[in-house]
Design a protein around this motif. Sequence first.
Motif, PDB file in Angstrom:
ATOM      1  N   ALA A 133       0.809  -1.222   0.000  1.00  0.00           N
ATOM      2  CA  ALA A 133       0.000   0.000   0.000  1.00  0.00           C
ATOM      3  C   ALA A 133       0.834   1.259   0.000  1.00  0.00           C
ATOM      4  O   ALA A 133       0.312   2.350  -0.253  1.00  0.00           O
ATOM      5  N   ALA A 173       2.901   2.299  -2.099  1.00  0.00           N
ATOM      6  CA  ALA A 173       2.931   2.926  -3.423  1.00  0.00           C
ATOM      7  C   ALA A 173       1.673   3.731  -3.703  1.00  0.00           C
ATOM      8  O   ALA A 173       1.636   4.508  -4.649  1.00  0.00           O
ATOM      9  N   ASP A 174       0.627   3.519  -2.893  1.00  0.00           N
ATOM     10  CA  ASP A 174      -0.630   4.235  -3.106  1.00  0.00           C
ATOM     11  C   ASP A 174      -0.793   5.430  -2.170  1.00  0.00           C
ATOM     12  O   ASP A 174      -1.812   6.104  -2.217  1.00  0.00           O
ATOM     13  N   GLY A 221      -0.257   9.013  -1.317  1.00  0.00           N
ATOM     14  CA  GLY A 221       0.140  10.252  -1.960  1.00  0.00           C
ATOM     15  C   GLY A 221       1.071  11.057  -1.070  1.00  0.00           C
ATOM     16  O   GLY A 221       1.015  10.966   0.164  1.00  0.00           O
ATOM     17  N   GLN A 250       7.051  -1.712 -10.380  1.00  0.00           N
ATOM     18  CA  GLN A 250       6.226  -0.542 -10.605  1.00  0.00           C
ATOM     19  C   GLN A 250       6.961   0.750 -10.262  1.00  0.00           C
ATOM     20  O   GLN A 250       6.393   1.832 -10.355  1.00  0.00           O
ATOM     21  N   GLY A 307       3.886   6.753  -3.486  1.00  0.00           N
ATOM     22  CA  GLY A 307       2.754   7.151  -4.316  1.00  0.00           C
ATOM     23  C   GLY A 307       2.861   8.522  -4.933  1.00  0.00           C
ATOM     24  O   GLY A 307       3.287   9.478  -4.311  1.00  0.00           O
ATOM     25  N   ASN A 328       0.507  11.037  -7.581  1.00  0.00           N
ATOM     26  CA  ASN A 328      -0.759  11.197  -8.296  1.00  0.00           C
ATOM     27  C   ASN A 328      -0.698  12.489  -9.092  1.00  0.00           C
ATOM     28  O   ASN A 328      -0.509  13.562  -8.538  1.00  0.00           O
TER      29      ASN A 328
END
Length: 483
Positions: free
Chosen positions: A52, A54-55, A57, A290, A468, A470
Motif C-alpha cells: 500500500a 505505493a498508493d 500520496g 512498478q 505514491g 498522483n
Amino acid sequence: MKRSFALMAVTAVASGVLSGCVSMAPHYQRPAPAVPAVWPQMDDAAATEASAIADIGWQRFLQDARLRDLVALALQQNRDLRVATLNIERARAQYRIQRADLLPSVSASAEEVAQKTPATVSQSGVETISRQYSVDLGVTAWELDLFGRVRSLKNQALQSYLAQTETQRSAQISLIAEVAGAWLQLGADQTRLQLAADTYASREKTYALTQRRHALGVASALDLAQARSSVESARADVASYRSQVAQDRNALQLLAGAPVPEALLPDASVETLAVLDELPAGVSSSVLQQRPDVLAAEHQLIAANANIGAARAAFFPRISLTASAGTASTTLSGLFDSGSGAWSFVPQISVPIFAGGANQANLDVAHTEREITLAQYDKTLQTAFKEVADALALRATVDEQLAARQALVDATTQSYALSEARYRKGVDSYLNLLDAQRTLYSARQSLISAQLARQTNLVTVYKVLGGGWNAADAAAAGPSSNR
C-alpha cells in the motif's frame, strides 16, 4: 481535379490496407525478476501484505503543513524537474514525427517552366520562347510499410517517450524525498545549533564559577585552563553549526528553485514527526517492477525489441510511391480549361541484393543492444532491491537505536548533575566535571542524529518503494491552509 480526389482516395485505401501489415519485431515478454521474491528482513507471510505504500500520496505522507507547502513550491520551480518535463515534450514530438511516416505526405505545388530555344537549333529557324504552367497535388516517396519497418521505428519512439515519462515521475519522487530530507536536515542542524548554544552558555557559567574558585585558592590553574578550553570548544561548535545551518538553507533553496519563505522553515527540533510514521510492514519485491526507474528501463527494453523489427525489415523489399495529379497548360489562362488534366504515377521497389553485410551487421547491433538493455534492466531492478533492503534493514533497528540513545542521554544527564554537585562542593576536580559535560554533550548529539536517522529512513523507505504519486494531486498542489 477529379483525378486528384481519386489519387487521395487510393492513398487512403492503401493506408487502411497497410494498417494490418506484418511486424518483424520479436514478441516481447517481461523478463523474470533477477531478484528474490521477498526481502532479507521478512518471510513469505509478511510479503503477502498489500504494497500500500505505493498508493500513499505525498500530500498524506508529509504530515507537516510547512513541508507540504515547500514540496509544492519545489514541484513548480525546481529546474531539474523542469528539464525532465521538457524532455517528455521533446520525446512526444519525436514520436509524432516518427508516427507521421506511416501516412503519406500530401503536398500541393505550382510551377512555371520557361525555355528559350535559339534560332540556330530551332526547327523553324526562328528563336522561340516556350512556357508551361502546372498545378499538382501529390505524394512523394511514401513507403508502403509491408514488413513493419516504419511501424517498428514508430513503436521505438513511443517507448522512448514512455520511458521519459517514467523518468520524470522518478525525478519527481526523488525531488520530494530530497526536499523532505533537506528540510529534516535543517531542523536537525538547528537543534544541534541550539544545543551548542545552550552548552556554550552553561560552560561560560561554569568557567565564571571556576574563576571565582581559583581567586579563592580552591581551584587550581589547571582547572581554570580546562574550563576555558571547554568554553572555547563550545564556542567553535556554535560557529560551525551556524555555518552548517546557512548551508542547509542554501541547499533547500536550490531544491525549491526559489527563495524559501521563513514560514516554511522547520523549527529547531526533529522530535515532532514530519512524515507518516506508520508505513506498511510487509511488501513483496514485485512492487519494484512498478518503480518509475524500473518501468523506464523496461520501456527502453521494449524499444530495443522494436529496433530488432526495423533491422529485420531491412532484409525485405522496400516499396515507395510517388504520384501526382493536376493540370498543365502552355498559358496561365488555360490552366484550368477542359482537357488540361495531367497525372503521374511512379511506384518504386528497392530489393536488397548486396550491401557488404551491412544489413546483417545492423541486425546484430540491434540484438546486442537489446541484450545490453536487458542487462541494464536487471541491474536497475537489482539496485532497487538493494536500496529497499538497506532501508528496511535500518528500519528494523532504528527504533532500538533511538531508545538506546535516549536512555544514554538520561543516564549521562544524571551523571552530569552528580558531577556538577560534587564539583561545587569541592569533592571532585574539574576534570571529572569536564568528562561528564563532554559525555552528556556527545550523547545529546547522538540522540539528535538518531532522531534524524529515523525520520530520514521513513522518507527513504517511501522513496525506494516508489512512494505514491498522483498527477492530479500534483497539479492541484498549492500552499496548505491548515498551517
